[in-house]
Design a protein around this motif. Structure first.
Motif, PDB file in Angstrom:
ATOM      1  N   GLN A  21       0.815  -1.216   0.000  1.00  0.00           N
ATOM      2  CA  GLN A  21       0.000   0.000   0.000  1.00  0.00           C
ATOM      3  C   GLN A  21       0.848   1.266   0.000  1.00  0.00           C
ATOM      4  O   GLN A  21       0.339   2.356   0.220  1.00  0.00           O
ATOM      5  N   GLY A  22       2.151   1.123  -0.208  1.00  0.00           N
ATOM      6  CA  GLY A  22       3.033   2.281  -0.307  1.00  0.00           C
ATOM      7  C   GLY A  22       3.467   2.858   1.026  1.00  0.00           C
ATOM      8  O   GLY A  22       3.888   4.005   1.096  1.00  0.00           O
ATOM      9  N   ARG A  23       3.379   2.064   2.097  1.00  0.00           N
ATOM     10  CA  ARG A  23       3.749   2.559   3.422  1.00  0.00           C
ATOM     11  C   ARG A  23       5.147   2.069   3.810  1.00  0.00           C
ATOM     12  O   ARG A  23       5.510   0.933   3.522  1.00  0.00           O
ATOM     13  N   LEU A  24       5.880   2.936   4.483  1.00  0.00           N
ATOM     14  CA  LEU A  24       7.225   2.617   4.937  1.00  0.00           C
ATOM     15  C   LEU A  24       7.340   2.941   6.418  1.00  0.00           C
ATOM     16  O   LEU A  24       7.113   4.080   6.832  1.00  0.00           O
ATOM     17  N   ALA A  25       7.659   1.932   7.220  1.00  0.00           N
ATOM     18  CA  ALA A  25       7.834   2.124   8.666  1.00  0.00           C
ATOM     19  C   ALA A  25       9.285   2.517   8.934  1.00  0.00           C
ATOM     20  O   ALA A  25      10.212   1.942   8.363  1.00  0.00           O
ATOM     21  N   VAL A  26       9.468   3.502   9.818  1.00  0.00           N
ATOM     22  CA  VAL A  26      10.803   4.019  10.133  1.00  0.00           C
ATOM     23  C   VAL A  26      10.922   4.191  11.640  1.00  0.00           C
ATOM     24  O   VAL A  26      10.027   4.748  12.283  1.00  0.00           O
ATOM     25  N   ALA A  50      18.547  16.707  14.154  1.00  0.00           N
ATOM     26  CA  ALA A  50      17.509  17.600  14.672  1.00  0.00           C
ATOM     27  C   ALA A  50      16.902  17.064  15.966  1.00  0.00           C
ATOM     28  O   ALA A  50      16.751  15.861  16.151  1.00  0.00           O
ATOM     29  N   LYS A  51      16.575  17.975  16.850  1.00  0.00           N
ATOM     30  CA  LYS A  51      15.899  17.631  18.102  1.00  0.00           C
ATOM     31  C   LYS A  51      14.403  17.515  17.846  1.00  0.00           C
ATOM     32  O   LYS A  51      13.867  18.154  16.940  1.00  0.00           O
ATOM     33  N   PRO A  52      13.701  16.725  18.649  1.00  0.00           N
ATOM     34  CA  PRO A  52      12.258  16.568  18.439  1.00  0.00           C
ATOM     35  C   PRO A  52      11.460  17.745  19.007  1.00  0.00           C
ATOM     36  O   PRO A  52      10.679  17.597  19.941  1.00  0.00           O
ATOM     37  N   GLU A  53      11.674  18.897  18.458  1.00  0.00           N
ATOM     38  CA  GLU A  53      10.993  20.116  18.906  1.00  0.00           C
ATOM     39  C   GLU A  53      10.292  20.761  17.723  1.00  0.00           C
ATOM     40  O   GLU A  53      10.930  21.084  16.727  1.00  0.00           O
ATOM     41  N   GLY A  54       9.004  20.926  17.832  1.00  0.00           N
ATOM     42  CA  GLY A  54       8.251  21.627  16.793  1.00  0.00           C
ATOM     43  C   GLY A  54       8.269  20.948  15.430  1.00  0.00           C
ATOM     44  O   GLY A  54       8.170  21.616  14.415  1.00  0.00           O
ATOM     45  N   GLY A  55       8.425  19.644  15.406  1.00  0.00           N
ATOM     46  CA  GLY A  55       8.407  18.922  14.134  1.00  0.00           C
ATOM     47  C   GLY A  55       9.711  18.954  13.363  1.00  0.00           C
ATOM     48  O   GLY A  55       9.767  18.502  12.223  1.00  0.00           O
ATOM     49  N   LYS A  56      10.778  19.471  13.968  1.00  0.00           N
ATOM     50  CA  LYS A  56      12.062  19.571  13.266  1.00  0.00           C
ATOM     51  C   LYS A  56      12.622  18.196  12.928  1.00  0.00           C
ATOM     52  O   LYS A  56      13.162  17.987  11.845  1.00  0.00           O
ATOM     53  N   ALA A  57      12.508  17.241  13.835  1.00  0.00           N
ATOM     54  CA  ALA A  57      13.013  15.897  13.569  1.00  0.00           C
ATOM     55  C   ALA A  57      12.196  15.231  12.465  1.00  0.00           C
ATOM     56  O   ALA A  57      12.759  14.538  11.616  1.00  0.00           O
ATOM     57  N   ASN A  58      10.893  15.425  12.454  1.00  0.00           N
ATOM     58  CA  ASN A  58      10.050  14.867  11.394  1.00  0.00           C
ATOM     59  C   ASN A  58      10.469  15.401  10.031  1.00  0.00           C
ATOM     60  O   ASN A  58      10.556  14.657   9.055  1.00  0.00           O
ATOM     61  N   GLU A  77       4.463  11.579   2.627  1.00  0.00           N
ATOM     62  CA  GLU A  77       3.408  11.941   3.575  1.00  0.00           C
ATOM     63  C   GLU A  77       3.594  11.176   4.880  1.00  0.00           C
ATOM     64  O   GLU A  77       3.694   9.949   4.878  1.00  0.00           O
ATOM     65  N   LEU A  78       3.651  11.900   5.990  1.00  0.00           N
ATOM     66  CA  LEU A  78       3.739  11.273   7.300  1.00  0.00           C
ATOM     67  C   LEU A  78       2.334  10.826   7.694  1.00  0.00           C
ATOM     68  O   LEU A  78       1.441  11.637   7.909  1.00  0.00           O
ATOM     69  N   LEU A  79       2.135   9.506   7.760  1.00  0.00           N
ATOM     70  CA  LEU A  79       0.818   8.954   8.075  1.00  0.00           C
ATOM     71  C   LEU A  79       0.567   8.901   9.573  1.00  0.00           C
ATOM     72  O   LEU A  79      -0.529   9.197  10.040  1.00  0.00           O
ATOM     73  N   ARG A  80       1.583   8.469  10.321  1.00  0.00           N
ATOM     74  CA  ARG A  80       1.413   8.403  11.773  1.00  0.00           C
ATOM     75  C   ARG A  80       2.783   8.445  12.439  1.00  0.00           C
ATOM     76  O   ARG A  80       3.804   8.179  11.823  1.00  0.00           O
ATOM     77  N   GLY A  81       2.755   8.809  13.726  1.00  0.00           N
ATOM     78  CA  GLY A  81       3.987   8.853  14.496  1.00  0.00           C
ATOM     79  C   GLY A  81       4.603  10.235  14.603  1.00  0.00           C
ATOM     80  O   GLY A  81       5.803  10.360  14.818  1.00  0.00           O
ATOM     81  N   CYS A  84       6.205  10.358  18.094  1.00  0.00           N
ATOM     82  CA  CYS A  84       6.917   9.209  18.661  1.00  0.00           C
ATOM     83  C   CYS A  84       8.029   8.779  17.706  1.00  0.00           C
ATOM     84  O   CYS A  84       8.147   9.281  16.596  1.00  0.00           O
ATOM     85  N   ARG A  85       8.836   7.833  18.133  1.00  0.00           N
ATOM     86  CA  ARG A  85       9.969   7.385  17.338  1.00  0.00           C
ATOM     87  C   ARG A  85       9.564   6.462  16.191  1.00  0.00           C
ATOM     88  O   ARG A  85      10.282   6.366  15.195  1.00  0.00           O
ATOM     89  N   GLU A  86       8.482   5.751  16.351  1.00  0.00           N
ATOM     90  CA  GLU A  86       7.991   4.850  15.315  1.00  0.00           C
ATOM     91  C   GLU A  86       7.096   5.652  14.359  1.00  0.00           C
ATOM     92  O   GLU A  86       6.024   6.090  14.743  1.00  0.00           O
ATOM     93  N   LYS A  87       7.548   5.821  13.132  1.00  0.00           N
ATOM     94  CA  LYS A  87       6.805   6.624  12.159  1.00  0.00           C
ATOM     95  C   LYS A  87       6.441   5.783  10.948  1.00  0.00           C
ATOM     96  O   LYS A  87       7.055   4.762  10.685  1.00  0.00           O
ATOM     97  N   GLN A  88       5.436   6.242  10.238  1.00  0.00           N
ATOM     98  CA  GLN A  88       5.042   5.577   9.005  1.00  0.00           C
ATOM     99  C   GLN A  88       4.804   6.643   7.943  1.00  0.00           C
ATOM    100  O   GLN A  88       4.056   7.597   8.166  1.00  0.00           O
ATOM    101  N   PHE A  89       5.472   6.464   6.817  1.00  0.00           N
ATOM    102  CA  PHE A  89       5.348   7.399   5.700  1.00  0.00           C
ATOM    103  C   PHE A  89       4.686   6.700   4.533  1.00  0.00           C
ATOM    104  O   PHE A  89       4.829   5.491   4.339  1.00  0.00           O
ATOM    105  N   ARG A  90       3.949   7.473   3.724  1.00  0.00           N
ATOM    106  CA  ARG A  90       3.420   6.972   2.466  1.00  0.00           C
ATOM    107  C   ARG A  90       4.380   7.432   1.368  1.00  0.00           C
ATOM    108  O   ARG A  90       4.673   8.612   1.244  1.00  0.00           O
TER     109      ARG A  90
END
Length: 93
Positions: A21-26, A50-58, A77-81, A84-90
């Protein structure tokens, strides 16, 4: 002194981790000394300065993935996470 360029595996190796479905877990490590993408035990690990402040790490992870895949960061596209450290991108096909 210039920062070293990010280290990442071949685009084919990263693309092989994308599901049907085009999703990548990171798994993300913010505040790392160097920026890198690694594949360990079938998972993609991203290390960003980048530090996890204000979406900079994302944003840093999105840019790192885009560079590894040879596409524009705006296409990922950031789908979830977002918080948190566990992210999923489309990843567009």
């Amino acid at each position: 002194m210039a920062r070293p360029k990010a280290d990442f595996p071949a685009a084919e190796a990263v693309l092989a981790l994308i599901d049907s479905q085009g999703r990548l877990a990171v798994r993300v490590t913010p505040g790392a000394r160097v920026e890198a993408l690694e594949i360990s035990e079938g998972r993609l690990l991203a290390k960003v300065r980048a530090k996890p402040e204000g979406g900079k790490a994302n944003d840093a992870v999105r840019s790192l993935l885009a560079a590894a895949l040879g596409m524009a960061p705006s296409r990922l596209e950031l789908l979830r996470g977002a918080t948190c450290r566990e992210k999923q991108f489309r990843i567009p096909g």
